[in-house]
Design a protein around this motif. Structure first.
Motif, PDB file in Angstrom:
ATOM      1  N   UNK A  22       0.840  -1.196   0.000  1.00 40.26           N
ATOM      2  CA  UNK A  22       0.000   0.000   0.000  1.00 40.26           C
ATOM      3  C   UNK A  22       0.873   1.242   0.000  1.00 40.26           C
ATOM      4  N   UNK A  23       0.598   2.140  -0.948  1.00 39.81           N
ATOM      5  CA  UNK A  23       1.274   3.435  -0.991  1.00 39.81           C
ATOM      6  C   UNK A  23       0.287   4.494  -0.531  1.00 39.81           C
ATOM      7  N   UNK A  24       0.557   5.086   0.618  1.00 41.38           N
ATOM      8  CA  UNK A  24      -0.340   6.105   1.156  1.00 41.38           C
ATOM      9  C   UNK A  24      -0.369   7.319   0.237  1.00 41.38           C
ATOM     10  N   UNK A  25      -1.505   8.015   0.139  1.00 41.74           N
ATOM     11  CA  UNK A  25      -1.603   9.189  -0.740  1.00 41.74           C
ATOM     12  C   UNK A  25      -0.631  10.299  -0.365  1.00 41.74           C
ATOM     13  N   UNK A  29      -1.755  -3.195  -8.144  1.00 42.95           N
ATOM     14  CA  UNK A  29      -1.574  -1.961  -7.384  1.00 42.95           C
ATOM     15  C   UNK A  29      -2.625  -0.944  -7.789  1.00 42.95           C
ATOM     16  N   UNK A  30      -3.290  -0.383  -6.805  1.00 41.67           N
ATOM     17  CA  UNK A  30      -4.225   0.704  -7.047  1.00 41.67           C
ATOM     18  C   UNK A  30      -3.602   1.970  -6.495  1.00 41.67           C
ATOM     19  N   UNK A  31      -2.950   2.738  -7.366  1.00 47.17           N
ATOM     20  CA  UNK A  31      -2.336   3.980  -6.923  1.00 47.17           C
ATOM     21  C   UNK A  31      -3.418   4.960  -6.492  1.00 47.17           C
ATOM     22  N   UNK A  32      -3.235   5.540  -5.308  1.00 48.06           N
ATOM     23  CA  UNK A  32      -4.235   6.440  -4.760  1.00 48.06           C
ATOM     24  C   UNK A  32      -4.185   7.800  -5.442  1.00 48.06           C
ATOM     25  N   UNK A  33      -5.329   8.415  -5.693  1.00 50.21           N
ATOM     26  CA  UNK A  33      -5.322   9.777  -6.251  1.00 50.21           C
ATOM     27  C   UNK A  33      -4.515  10.715  -5.362  1.00 50.21           C
ATOM     28  N   UNK A  34      -3.654  11.498  -5.992  1.00 52.23           N
ATOM     29  CA  UNK A  34      -2.856  12.459  -5.245  1.00 52.23           C
ATOM     30  C   UNK A  34      -1.565  11.913  -4.690  1.00 52.23           C
ATOM     31  N   UNK A  35      -1.231  10.646  -4.982  1.00 45.40           N
ATOM     32  CA  UNK A  35      -0.008  10.072  -4.419  1.00 45.40           C
ATOM     33  C   UNK A  35       1.231  10.807  -4.936  1.00 45.40           C
ATOM     34  N   UNK A  36       1.150  11.379  -6.146  1.00 43.31           N
ATOM     35  CA  UNK A  36       2.281  12.129  -6.708  1.00 43.31           C
ATOM     36  C   UNK A  36       2.001  13.641  -6.745  1.00 43.31           C
ATOM     37  N   UNK A  37       1.102  14.094  -5.936  1.00 44.14           N
ATOM     38  CA  UNK A  37       0.620  15.475  -6.090  1.00 44.14           C
ATOM     39  C   UNK A  37       1.688  16.530  -5.857  1.00 44.14           C
ATOM     40  N   UNK A  38       2.709  16.246  -5.044  1.00 43.68           N
ATOM     41  CA  UNK A  38       3.749  17.246  -4.774  1.00 43.68           C
ATOM     42  C   UNK A  38       5.022  17.024  -5.587  1.00 43.68           C
ATOM     43  N   UNK A  42       7.523   0.407 -13.569  1.00 47.48           N
ATOM     44  CA  UNK A  42       7.389  -0.842 -14.302  1.00 47.48           C
ATOM     45  C   UNK A  42       6.983  -1.988 -13.377  1.00 47.48           C
ATOM     46  N   UNK A  43       6.226  -2.913 -13.925  1.00 38.41           N
ATOM     47  CA  UNK A  43       5.898  -4.166 -13.247  1.00 38.41           C
ATOM     48  C   UNK A  43       5.376  -3.932 -11.834  1.00 38.41           C
ATOM     49  N   UNK A  44       4.453  -3.004 -11.686  1.00 33.17           N
ATOM     50  CA  UNK A  44       3.845  -2.722 -10.380  1.00 33.17           C
ATOM     51  C   UNK A  44       2.433  -3.276 -10.266  1.00 33.17           C
ATOM     52  N   UNK A  45       1.927  -3.843 -11.350  1.00 36.74           N
ATOM     53  CA  UNK A  45       0.548  -4.315 -11.327  1.00 36.74           C
ATOM     54  C   UNK A  45      -0.455  -3.179 -11.399  1.00 36.74           C
ATOM     55  N   UNK A  46      -0.057  -2.075 -12.013  1.00 34.14           N
ATOM     56  CA  UNK A  46      -0.948  -0.917 -12.106  1.00 34.14           C
ATOM     57  C   UNK A  46      -2.125  -1.240 -13.024  1.00 34.14           C
ATOM     58  N   UNK A  47      -3.343  -0.985 -12.523  1.00 28.96           N
ATOM     59  CA  UNK A  47      -4.546  -1.250 -13.295  1.00 28.96           C
ATOM     60  C   UNK A  47      -5.078  -0.018 -14.004  1.00 28.96           C
ATOM     61  N   UNK A  48      -4.843   1.150 -13.397  1.00 29.42           N
ATOM     62  CA  UNK A  48      -5.489   2.346 -13.896  1.00 29.42           C
ATOM     63  C   UNK A  48      -4.502   3.499 -13.951  1.00 29.42           C
ATOM     64  N   UNK A  49      -4.432   4.160 -15.096  1.00 30.62           N
ATOM     65  CA  UNK A  49      -3.606   5.355 -15.254  1.00 30.62           C
ATOM     66  C   UNK A  49      -4.561   6.521 -15.442  1.00 30.62           C
ATOM     67  N   UNK A 107      -4.127  10.519 -10.509  1.00 28.84           N
ATOM     68  CA  UNK A 107      -2.871   9.966  -9.982  1.00 28.84           C
ATOM     69  C   UNK A 107      -1.663  10.693 -10.565  1.00 28.84           C
ATOM     70  N   UNK A 108      -1.637  10.873 -11.879  1.00 27.83           N
ATOM     71  CA  UNK A 108      -0.443  11.375 -12.561  1.00 27.83           C
ATOM     72  C   UNK A 108      -0.539  12.850 -12.968  1.00 27.83           C
ATOM     73  N   UNK A 109      -1.668  13.463 -12.753  1.00 21.34           N
ATOM     74  CA  UNK A 109      -1.915  14.782 -13.308  1.00 21.34           C
ATOM     75  C   UNK A 109      -1.023  15.898 -12.808  1.00 21.34           C
ATOM     76  N   UNK A 110      -0.389  15.731 -11.647  1.00 17.70           N
ATOM     77  CA  UNK A 110       0.434  16.813 -11.084  1.00 17.70           C
ATOM     78  C   UNK A 110       1.897  16.746 -11.510  1.00 17.70           C
ATOM     79  N   UNK A 111       2.272  15.739 -12.294  1.00 15.33           N
ATOM     80  CA  UNK A 111       3.675  15.577 -12.704  1.00 15.33           C
ATOM     81  C   UNK A 111       3.960  16.466 -13.911  1.00 15.33           C
ATOM     82  N   UNK A 112       3.892  17.752 -13.699  1.00 16.88           N
ATOM     83  CA  UNK A 112       3.934  18.704 -14.812  1.00 16.88           C
ATOM     84  C   UNK A 112       5.302  18.815 -15.477  1.00 16.88           C
TER      85      UNK A 112
END
Length: 975
Positions: free
Chosen positions: A595-598, A620-629, A639-646, A650-655
């Motif tokens: 589990x990766x906390x948000x 892996x279900x990456x939590x919304x906002x996990x990469x927000x900062x 890679x190879x994390x079992x990610x189901x959803x992009x 989740x990724x929107x803040x990686x500007x």
């Protein structure tokens, strides 16, 4: 409108609004994401045809690598589409044939590497367009000779490497390069040359470095001045080459000559040659005993007084006495004794005449120990700055072992078997800056080991057997910047085990047995530490309530926590990285985080690089906002994390993200808005993901094919998981614009709903619906308006609604009392007054609205009659909706309230108005009661057409009950 419809509409608008462009992806190549769109790698592809590999590369390509492919032929005009190419590497392929015009139009090419192929011959004009070429490598091929004029146009060539071929004719080589006035390096090692004989040609004057090692030279056979401008000459590993081959040869300009593993007798060679003796490397020349070495030294001393470097490696020397090098010229630089058979150095007493020496190399010998050197006859070599004992068999280092080199700065004792390091072994080395003790068998480190080494900057103790760091071990190392303790068995640090490391910047603890991160880290290194390597330990967390061990490491820029053994980190505490605002790189690969906390990465605002590949358990279900900062991250590897959803959440803040590696995950679709929210994305790797070739990926397909900024790695090779013959980039999406599945679903749902609701409506709302239908029909035909306008001039006084079972009472009682007996009322009866041939419903509507009143003769059969129900519905409409007093209820039978309750409309009328009850023959005085009934009915029929208020109705009812039946316009209930 559904989301799918919105998406399809958006695609249509976009396609109509912008110009279609080619996709930014390549069939067989990958653009280096950090090369400013100029470097491309085409490695390990299955394509055998060169043009097919590079056909879709852009014209602006400058650097191209095509390696490890089954290509066997470079055909004509293969690179004409890449006119700006400057660096071309075609190594480790199966190339056998190169066509004449294979490199046509590559006028800008500077470097060409075709090593490790199967080239056996070259066309004489193959390089004719490479006018700016400066580097050419043909290493490890099958070339036997060079065609005449092969390099005629390569006038800018600087380096030519043709080692590991089968060249036998040096004369042809010399002729081919003779006109290359810019050639500086020529490498012909590992060929089959037997001599350097040549015709009337000479080497270019620019040539300074010539490698002819590992050939079959037995003579040189060249003119006296042939090598006159060579400065570096390597003739090593030509075992048949003898001394007299150099007789008369001009070697005045040679400043480095290697004769290793030849038959040259160096003493004899020096006597017949004009080379400066100090420029000869004597390694591997058979100087394996004192007599030969002494003879050499005497000869050297006659020629020079000082020598900057003396190479005596690979000579099989077993022992050096005090006189071995006594007669040599003073060594002012380096002494190389590596790869000999020395078993002892005897505290370097054999250098008693060489006090200016700066570097001593005793690597790859048979030393078993370094004994104490604090003796009366010891030699002080105060100028020695570098001392190397690597690759020996040293088991122990005694006290004062380096007393003879007090000013050494670099000491290499690594790759030995040192199990015992005396507490005073390094005593006196106050200027020591770099100490290599890695790859030994050390178990304990004590404070006394490094007491005098307070200027030490780099300490490498990797791959030993240290298990505990005791208190004060590094107390004296206040200037140490790099400490490498990786690959040991460290389980913990004693409380003050790290004290004294005031300047430490890089700390390597990978491959140990640490089960937790020492809390003293943030106290000791809060202002200095930049790199911390904790890979492959046994760190594990079972809950999130862990305070950050990095809280004060404000300058830490590189943190590695990969592959914790054997279970991984398991849990990543949400405050674990608290305080690491300056961290630039974070490695978390190969951990079993479930589990990766948000908020796990919230403090890492300065992060540039993050790798999480293979770090999680299962899906892996990456939590919304996990990469927000993480707005400054430029490269993210998941890679190879079992990610189901992009998703964008989740990724929107990686500007600032430029590289995103999502390969080997399990997502079947990717939201395009997530990718569009990454404005700086340049490199996207989604290989080995089961992206479905269905309508839910139609937008993704369009984005990958049409975008001009993001390189999708090997997009045109991505297969559809359900059919390997189909490709993701061109699967049919036409059907997605008319989603038959969706329409079929909606249609089926509607049909099922209708079949479910209609029976319910029929049971519950049948008459309301039927009534509404008839009212609509009548309204549509404008009958309401017409009938309303004629209300004051109605055709009938009353429309009689009755059931056929009550027809006798109507004919025998009602009609005579209302139309006869002096009454002037005109009644409307259906059997008499309905218009023949007209629809019965229209007749009923017309009768109701052509009569001032509607009299409903109510009985049990009346309640069960559909037509009677319709008639009372129409009359009650005028009563309630038009507020017209038109309805009279006459009950022929006693009907209980329970029986009436199921007839909602009639019950509502009974609650709103009084009604008349026909007195039967069972009453006390039926004649008088019936007479009263008719009088009340006639009065009700004469009343006005506007509904009186509820209060009047109530008062009238009370008066009727008391027998007061004065004339008024209310209805009365007979007893």
């Amino acid at each position: 409108m559904t989301n799918r419809s919105h998406q399809l509409l958006s695609v249509t608008v976009v396609l109509a609004a912008v110009q279609l462009i080619s996709g930014y992806s390549f069939n067989n190549c990958i653009e280096d994401p950090f090369s400013n769109q100029q470097s491309f790698n085409c490695i390990r592809r299955k394509e055998k045809n060169m043009p097919a590999i590079i056909q879709d590369l852009p014209r602006y390509a400058i650097n191209l690598t095509i390696s490890i492919n089954p290509i066997w032929n470079i055909t004509n005009n293969s690179f004409v589409g890449l006119p700006n190419l400057q660096y071309l590497k075609i190594d480790h392929n199966h190339i056998r044939i190169i066509d004449t015009f294979a490199f046509k139009d590559l006028y800008q090419l500077k470097s060409l590497n075709m090593s490790f192929n199967y080239i056996s011959e070259l066309d004489p004009f193959v390089f004719q367009d490479l006018r700016n070429l400066t580097f050419l490598s043909l290493t490890n091929n099958y070339l036997k000779q060079l065609p005449e004029g092969i390099f005629s146009t390569l006038l800018n060539l600087n380096t030519l490497i043709m080692r590991q071929n089968q060249m036998t004719n040096f004369s042809g080589i010399a002729d081919a390069v003779s006109h290359l006035m810019n050639l500086r390096i020529l490498d012909l090692c590992f060929n089959k040359l037997t001599s350097l004989s040549h015709l009337n040609v000479s080497l270019p004057k620019s040539l300074t470095t010539l490698y002819i090692c590992r050939n079959n030279l037995f003579t040189l056979g060249c003119k006296q001045s042939f090598l006159g401008f060579i400065q570096v000459l390597d003739l090593s590993y030509n075992p048949r080459l003898h001394t007299m081959a150099f007789k008369g040869l001009d070697l005045r300009h040679v400043n480095y000559l290697r004769l290793r593993s030849t038959s040259v007798k160096v003493v004899e060679f020096l006597n017949i040659s004009n080379i400066r003796a100090s420029h000869v490397d004597f390694s591997g020349t058979g100087l394996n005993n004192d007599d030969l070495l002494i003879e050499l030294c005497k000869l050297l001393k006659r020629k020079v007084k000082r020598i900057p470097k003396l190479g005596l490696g690979i000579n099989g020397i077993e022992n050096l006495t005090n006189y071995t090098l006594y007669y040599c010229p003073t060594i002012t630089g380096t002494l190389d004794l590596s790869h000999n058979n020395l078993k002892s150095t005897r505290c370097l007493t054999f250098l008693n005449k060489h006090k200016y020496i700066k570097s001593i190399n005793v690597e790859h010998n048979h030393l078993a120990s370094l004994q104490s050197c604090k003796t009366q006859n010891m030699v002080y070599l105060k100028n020695v700055e570098e001392l190397s004992y690597r690759y020996n068999r040293i088991l122990s280092v005694d006290s004062d072992a380096f007393h003879y080199t007090p000013n050494v700065k670099t000491l290499k004792l690594n790759i030995n078997s040192i199990a015992f390091l005396h507490c005073k072994a390094l005593k006196g080395l106050i200027r020591l800056e770099t100490l290599r003790l890695d790859n030994n068998l050390l178990t304990d480190l004590l404070k006394c080991h490094f007491e005098d080494n307070y200027n030490l900057k780099i300490l490498n103790l990797r791959n030993n057997r240290i298990s505990v760091i005791f208190n004060g071990t590094f107390l004296s190392l206040r200037n140490l910047t790099t400490l490498d303790l990786g690959g040991n068995k460290i389980t913990y640090f004693q409380p003050s085990g790290l004290d004294g490391l005031k300047s430490l910047s890089k700390f390597y603890l990978d491959g140990n047995n640490l089960k937790q991160i020492d809390t003293s880290l943030h106290c000791v290194f809060q202002d200095t530490l930049t790199v911390l390597d904790l890979q492959s330990n046994q760190i594990r967390f079972l809950n999130e309530e862990i305070s950050s061990p990095f809280i004060n490491l404000s300058k830490l820029s590189d943190l590695k926590l990969d592959g914790q053994r054997p279970h991984g980190l398991t849990v990543l505490p949400h405050t674990f990285f608290r305080g690491l605002h300056s961290l630039k790189s974070l490695y978390l690969t190969n951990n079993n985080i479930y589990y990766l906390a948000p908020d796990a990465f919230d403090d890492l605002t300065g992060l540039r690089f993050l790798t999480l590949d293979n770090c999680c358990v299962g899906v892996t279900q990456l939590q919304p906002g996990v990469f927000k900062n993480l707005r400054n991250v430029t490269k993210l590897i998941v890679e190879n994390m079992g990610i189901q959803n992009v998703s964008k959440e989740v990724f929107g803040n990686l500007t600032q993200l430029r590289t995103l590696q999502l390969n080997r995950n399990v997502m079947q679709s990717i939201h395009v808005d997530a990718l569009e929210s990454l404005p700086n994305l340049h490199y996207l790797d989604i290989r080995n993901t089961p992206l479905s070739c269905t309508c839910k990926n139609s937008l993704l397909q369009n984005w990958t094919v049409k975008n001009s900024h993001v390189q999708v790695v090997y997009l045109y090779n991505l297969l559809c998981p359900h059919d390997a013959k189909l490709k993701f980039y061109n699967f049919d999406t036409k059907v997605c614009y008319i989603d038959l599945g969706e329409y079929i679903f909606l249609s089926t749902a509607v049909v099922i709903l209708l079949f479910t609701v209609i029976p319910l409506l029929y049971v519950k709302l049948y008459w309301k619906m039927k009534y509404g239908y008839y009212v609509f029909r009548s309204w549509f035909s404008e009958q309401w308006r017409i009938l309303s306008e004629k209300e004051e001039n109605c055709k009938y006084d009353a429309f009689i609604s009755y059931n056929s079972s009550n027809e006798q009472w109507v004919m025998e009682q009602l009609m005579p009392n209302l139309e006869g007996n002096g009454s002037s009322f005109k009644l409307c009866l259906h059997h008499r007054d309905f218009e023949l041939g007209r629809d019965i419903v229209d007749n009923i509507v017309s009768a109701v609205y052509s009569s001032r009143k509607t009299i409903c003769v109510v009985s049990r059969n009346f309640l069960r009659s559909e037509w009677c129900s319709l008639e009372i519905q129409l009359a009650s409409y005028r009563l309630f909706d038009e507020h017209r007093d038109v309805l009279l209820l006459v009950f022929l039978e006693e009907i209980s309230e329970r029986q009436v309750s199921s007839y909602h409309r009639m019950r509502k009328v009974m609650l709103k108005k009084t009604y008349l009850q026909w007195p039967g023959s069972d009453c006390t005085n039926p004649t008088q009661a019936q007479e009263l009934f008719w009088n009340q009915l006639r009065r009700a029929m004469r009343s006005g057409s506007r509904l009186e208020t509820e209060e009047k109705c109530s008062e009238a009812s009370k008066e009727e009950e008391t027998g007061n039946v004065e004339t008024d316009e209310n209805y009365y209930l007979l007893p």
